[in-house]
Motif scaffolding. Sequence first.
Motif, PDB file in Angstrom:
ATOM      1  N   ASP A   1      -7.588 -46.630  35.877  1.00 55.99           N
ATOM      2  CA  ASP A   1      -8.253 -46.666  34.573  1.00 55.99           C
ATOM      3  C   ASP A   1      -9.730 -46.294  34.686  1.00 55.99           C
ATOM      4  OD1 ASP A   1      -5.862 -47.402  33.533  1.00 55.99           O
ATOM      5  OD2 ASP A   1      -6.443 -49.412  32.920  1.00 55.99           O
ATOM      6  N   GLY A   2     -10.388 -46.714  35.771  1.00 58.63           N
ATOM      7  CA  GLY A   2     -11.782 -46.336  35.987  1.00 58.63           C
ATOM      8  C   GLY A   2     -11.942 -44.842  36.159  1.00 58.63           C
ATOM      9  N   CYS A   3     -11.006 -44.234  36.879  1.00 51.71           N
ATOM     10  CA  CYS A   3     -11.025 -42.776  37.061  1.00 51.71           C
ATOM     11  C   CYS A   3     -10.831 -42.060  35.727  1.00 51.71           C
ATOM     12  CB  CYS A   3      -9.940 -42.359  38.049  1.00 51.71           C
ATOM     13  SG  CYS A   3     -10.229 -42.866  39.756  1.00 51.71           S
ATOM     14  N   ARG A   4      -9.881 -42.545  34.934  1.00 49.46           N
ATOM     15  CA  ARG A   4      -9.641 -41.925  33.619  1.00 49.46           C
ATOM     16  C   ARG A   4     -10.867 -42.033  32.724  1.00 49.46           C
ATOM     17  NH1 ARG A   4      -3.721 -44.757  32.716  1.00 49.46           N
ATOM     18  NH2 ARG A   4      -2.440 -43.226  33.837  1.00 49.46           N
ATOM     19  N   LEU A   5     -11.512 -43.184  32.747  1.00 49.49           N
ATOM     20  CA  LEU A   5     -12.685 -43.400  31.913  1.00 49.49           C
ATOM     21  C   LEU A   5     -13.828 -42.460  32.282  1.00 49.49           C
ATOM     22  CD1 LEU A   5     -13.791 -45.246  29.646  1.00 49.49           C
ATOM     23  CD2 LEU A   5     -14.624 -46.773  31.444  1.00 49.49           C
ATOM     24  N   SER A   6     -13.909 -42.090  33.542  1.00 47.63           N
ATOM     25  CA  SER A   6     -14.998 -41.223  34.004  1.00 47.63           C
ATOM     26  C   SER A   6     -14.890 -39.805  33.453  1.00 47.63           C
ATOM     27  CB  SER A   6     -14.997 -41.159  35.531  1.00 47.63           C
ATOM     28  OG  SER A   6     -13.937 -40.337  36.005  1.00 47.63           O
ATOM     29  N   LYS A   7     -13.673 -39.394  33.068  1.00 52.00           N
ATOM     30  CA  LYS A   7     -13.372 -38.034  32.592  1.00 52.00           C
ATOM     31  C   LYS A   7     -13.475 -36.990  33.699  1.00 52.00           C
ATOM     32  CE  LYS A   7     -14.712 -39.097  27.846  1.00 52.00           C
ATOM     33  NZ  LYS A   7     -15.564 -38.774  26.686  1.00 52.00           N
ATOM     34  N   ALA A   8     -13.555 -37.443  34.939  1.00 48.16           N
ATOM     35  CA  ALA A   8     -13.531 -36.520  36.070  1.00 48.16           C
ATOM     36  C   ALA A   8     -12.111 -35.976  36.257  1.00 48.16           C
ATOM     37  CB  ALA A   8     -13.983 -37.233  37.339  1.00 48.16           C
ATOM     38  N   LYS A   9     -11.989 -34.879  36.967  1.00 51.25           N
ATOM     39  CA  LYS A   9     -10.679 -34.352  37.355  1.00 51.25           C
ATOM     40  C   LYS A   9     -10.088 -35.307  38.390  1.00 51.25           C
ATOM     41  CE  LYS A   9      -7.321 -31.329  38.181  1.00 51.25           C
ATOM     42  NZ  LYS A   9      -6.253 -31.032  37.192  1.00 51.25           N
ATOM     43  N   ILE A  10      -8.882 -35.807  38.126  1.00 49.30           N
ATOM     44  CA  ILE A  10      -8.244 -36.757  39.039  1.00 49.30           C
ATOM     45  C   ILE A  10      -7.140 -36.039  39.817  1.00 49.30           C
ATOM     46  CG2 ILE A  10      -7.007 -38.936  39.245  1.00 49.30           C
ATOM     47  CD1 ILE A  10      -8.175 -39.601  36.405  1.00 49.30           C
ATOM     48  N   VAL A  11      -7.239 -36.109  41.134  1.00 41.69           N
ATOM     49  CA  VAL A  11      -6.239 -35.498  42.004  1.00 41.69           C
ATOM     50  C   VAL A  11      -5.661 -36.605  42.884  1.00 41.69           C
ATOM     51  CG1 VAL A  11      -5.786 -33.810  43.825  1.00 41.69           C
ATOM     52  CG2 VAL A  11      -7.451 -33.288  42.020  1.00 41.69           C
ATOM     53  N   ALA A  12      -4.393 -36.934  42.678  1.00 42.58           N
ATOM     54  CA  ALA A  12      -3.753 -37.976  43.490  1.00 42.58           C
ATOM     55  C   ALA A  12      -3.263 -37.368  44.798  1.00 42.58           C
ATOM     56  CB  ALA A  12      -2.591 -38.591  42.725  1.00 42.58           C
ATOM     57  N   TYR A  13      -3.500 -38.078  45.892  1.00 42.19           N
ATOM     58  CA  TYR A  13      -2.940 -37.629  47.167  1.00 42.19           C
ATOM     59  C   TYR A  13      -1.855 -38.610  47.606  1.00 42.19           C
ATOM     60  CZ  TYR A  13      -6.230 -40.959  49.442  1.00 42.19           C
ATOM     61  OH  TYR A  13      -6.930 -42.068  49.828  1.00 42.19           O
ATOM     62  N   THR A  14      -0.876 -38.120  48.343  1.00 38.52           N
ATOM     63  CA  THR A  14       0.243 -38.931  48.798  1.00 38.52           C
ATOM     64  C   THR A  14      -0.270 -40.136  49.573  1.00 38.52           C
ATOM     65  OG1 THR A  14       1.597 -36.937  48.942  1.00 38.52           O
ATOM     66  CG2 THR A  14       2.419 -38.887  50.075  1.00 38.52           C
ATOM     67  N   HIS A  15       0.339 -41.279  49.316  1.00 38.71           N
ATOM     68  CA  HIS A  15      -0.157 -42.542  49.872  1.00 38.71           C
ATOM     69  C   HIS A  15      -0.411 -42.473  51.374  1.00 38.71           C
ATOM     70  CE1 HIS A  15      -0.790 -46.700  50.728  1.00 38.71           C
ATOM     71  NE2 HIS A  15       0.365 -46.854  51.350  1.00 38.71           N
ATOM     72  N   SER A  16      -1.679 -42.671  51.742  1.00 37.23           N
ATOM     73  CA  SER A  16      -2.118 -42.730  53.145  1.00 37.23           C
ATOM     74  C   SER A  16      -1.722 -41.498  53.951  1.00 37.23           C
ATOM     75  CB  SER A  16      -1.579 -44.000  53.829  1.00 37.23           C
ATOM     76  OG  SER A  16      -2.329 -45.122  53.407  1.00 37.23           O
ATOM     77  N   ASP A  17      -1.503 -40.387  53.284  1.00 37.81           N
ATOM     78  CA  ASP A  17      -1.169 -39.120  53.958  1.00 37.81           C
ATOM     79  C   ASP A  17      -2.471 -38.348  54.165  1.00 37.81           C
ATOM     80  OD1 ASP A  17      -0.430 -36.485  54.610  1.00 37.81           O
ATOM     81  OD2 ASP A  17       1.439 -36.626  53.468  1.00 37.81           O
ATOM     82  N   MET A  18      -2.987 -38.378  55.368  1.00 39.51           N
ATOM     83  CA  MET A  18      -4.282 -37.774  55.633  1.00 39.51           C
ATOM     84  C   MET A  18      -4.242 -36.247  55.639  1.00 39.51           C
ATOM     85  SD  MET A  18      -6.403 -40.285  55.705  1.00 39.51           S
ATOM     86  CE  MET A  18      -5.386 -40.871  54.337  1.00 39.51           C
ATOM     87  N   ASP A  19      -3.092 -35.681  55.949  1.00 44.00           N
ATOM     88  CA  ASP A  19      -2.960 -34.224  55.851  1.00 44.00           C
ATOM     89  C   ASP A  19      -3.060 -33.782  54.402  1.00 44.00           C
ATOM     90  OD1 ASP A  19      -2.655 -33.911  58.593  1.00 44.00           O
ATOM     91  OD2 ASP A  19      -0.462 -34.031  58.510  1.00 44.00           O
ATOM     92  N   ASP A  20      -2.424 -34.545  53.501  1.00 46.92           N
ATOM     93  CA  ASP A  20      -2.490 -34.212  52.076  1.00 46.92           C
ATOM     94  C   ASP A  20      -3.904 -34.424  51.540  1.00 46.92           C
ATOM     95  OD1 ASP A  20      -1.221 -33.343  49.676  1.00 46.92           O
ATOM     96  OD2 ASP A  20      -1.222 -35.411  48.953  1.00 46.92           O
ATOM     97  N   LEU A  21      -4.562 -35.497  51.979  1.00 49.79           N
ATOM     98  CA  LEU A  21      -5.945 -35.728  51.540  1.00 49.79           C
ATOM     99  C   LEU A  21      -6.859 -34.595  52.004  1.00 49.79           C
ATOM    100  CD1 LEU A  21      -8.252 -37.329  50.313  1.00 49.79           C
ATOM    101  CD2 LEU A  21      -8.367 -38.669  52.432  1.00 49.79           C
ATOM    102  N   ARG A  22      -6.724 -34.195  53.274  1.00 53.30           N
ATOM    103  CA  ARG A  22      -7.566 -33.115  53.804  1.00 53.30           C
ATOM    104  C   ARG A  22      -7.333 -31.808  53.026  1.00 53.30           C
ATOM    105  NH1 ARG A  22     -10.309 -32.418  58.414  1.00 53.30           N
ATOM    106  NH2 ARG A  22      -9.430 -34.322  59.294  1.00 53.30           N
ATOM    107  N   LYS A  23      -6.070 -31.522  52.747  1.00 53.88           N
ATOM    108  CA  LYS A  23      -5.726 -30.302  52.008  1.00 53.88           C
ATOM    109  C   LYS A  23      -6.377 -30.309  50.622  1.00 53.88           C
ATOM    110  CE  LYS A  23      -1.582 -27.981  50.130  1.00 53.88           C
ATOM    111  NZ  LYS A  23      -1.503 -28.468  48.745  1.00 53.88           N
TER     112      LYS A  23
END
Length: 395
Positions: free
Chosen positions: A140-162
């Motif tokens: 909800d805090g992310c939504r309120l910010s109006k920033a672009k939200i990009v979810a990464y796979t839970h604790s997947d560091m390869d996905d986060l890095r990508k």
Amino acid sequence: MAKALDSFLEENLKLLKDQGLYNEIDVIDGANGPVIEISGKRLINLSSNNYLGLATNPLLKEAAKRAVDQYGVGAGAVRTINGTLDLHQQLEEKIAEFKGTEAAISYQSGFNCNMAAISAVMGKDDCILSDQLNHASIIDGCRLSKAKIVAYTHSDMDDLRKKAKEAAESGHYRKIMVITDGVFSMDGDLAKLPDIVEIAKEFDLITYVDDAHGSGVTGNGRGTVKHFGLEKDIDFQMGTLSKAIGVVGGYVAGKKALIEWLKVRSRPFLFSTAVPPGDVAATIAAIDMLMQSSERTEKLWENGNYFKEGLKRLGFNIGNSETPITPCIIGDEKLTQRFAKRLLEEGVYAKAIVYPTVPKGTGRIRNMPTASHTKEMLDEALAIYEKVGRELLGV
């Protein structure tokens, strides 16, 4: 009532009940301790976030009473008018010392802390990389910010890095933040903070850790950031004062300039009356206890490991928990609700956790052994689990 509203409520409440997703609220008679009473029935309590038993600690109660006598029951105003008591300042100095940062700011709850802090720093020209299993208040805090939200796979560091690389190289964003729970409350696993910090340094990401379930638990009680020795590498250390600390509220700890900004730009801080003095005094007393001794935290881990091993020995699926939080994963939502009901009937209070708190098909009983439980209580609870497990799951 408007017909449209009446129809909406009737239809959707029935749907939730039919799907096993309707949550009934139980009322506790008395204090929320290791053993509770509901409708006169004694129950071993495995649902509380009162990890260290401080919510009923006599020293905290005395601190609250003294503060009420001296300051009254309310702060009287928002912090920026004249609601900042010397107690609030003492609390924030104490939190900064506890978390190993330059400064800290306190809020009325952990939920509005995330709503406040994220939106005060991130905006429509920014991007937030958010773990898929982050808490609802982060979402909800992310939504309120109006920033672009990009979810990464839970604790997947390869996905986060990508995704960090894509965001950084796109040239679309002024700032990029990576945000994660420190301890994931429904699974009990830890965020991979060393890897997250490495990726953040590579792509100049702002780092934000919600350690609501880590403070008082990990890092000898100092939290998950301390557990990994990353106090100088995390920009936002956020946490609550209502779980292991045992009282109420939330906070952000970090650099002095960050805290100054949050005090002039985070809306819940600006527009909500300050936390009552009794609660502030009790919180200060709780943090003092944790800074003086790790005895309660050690007992919490001892009990958590004992209960975890007991459930595993009985054949239950407890997932990949790395903390005292111990899920017993059932799967089907209706069966999960039925399992919790049978535990209640036999003398254990452990709530069913189903969608939307966890993904569909992953319903579980979330167990939280605390520092206040005795081995006898935990053995009694394990015996009841064994009985109900044989009856409903064949384990």
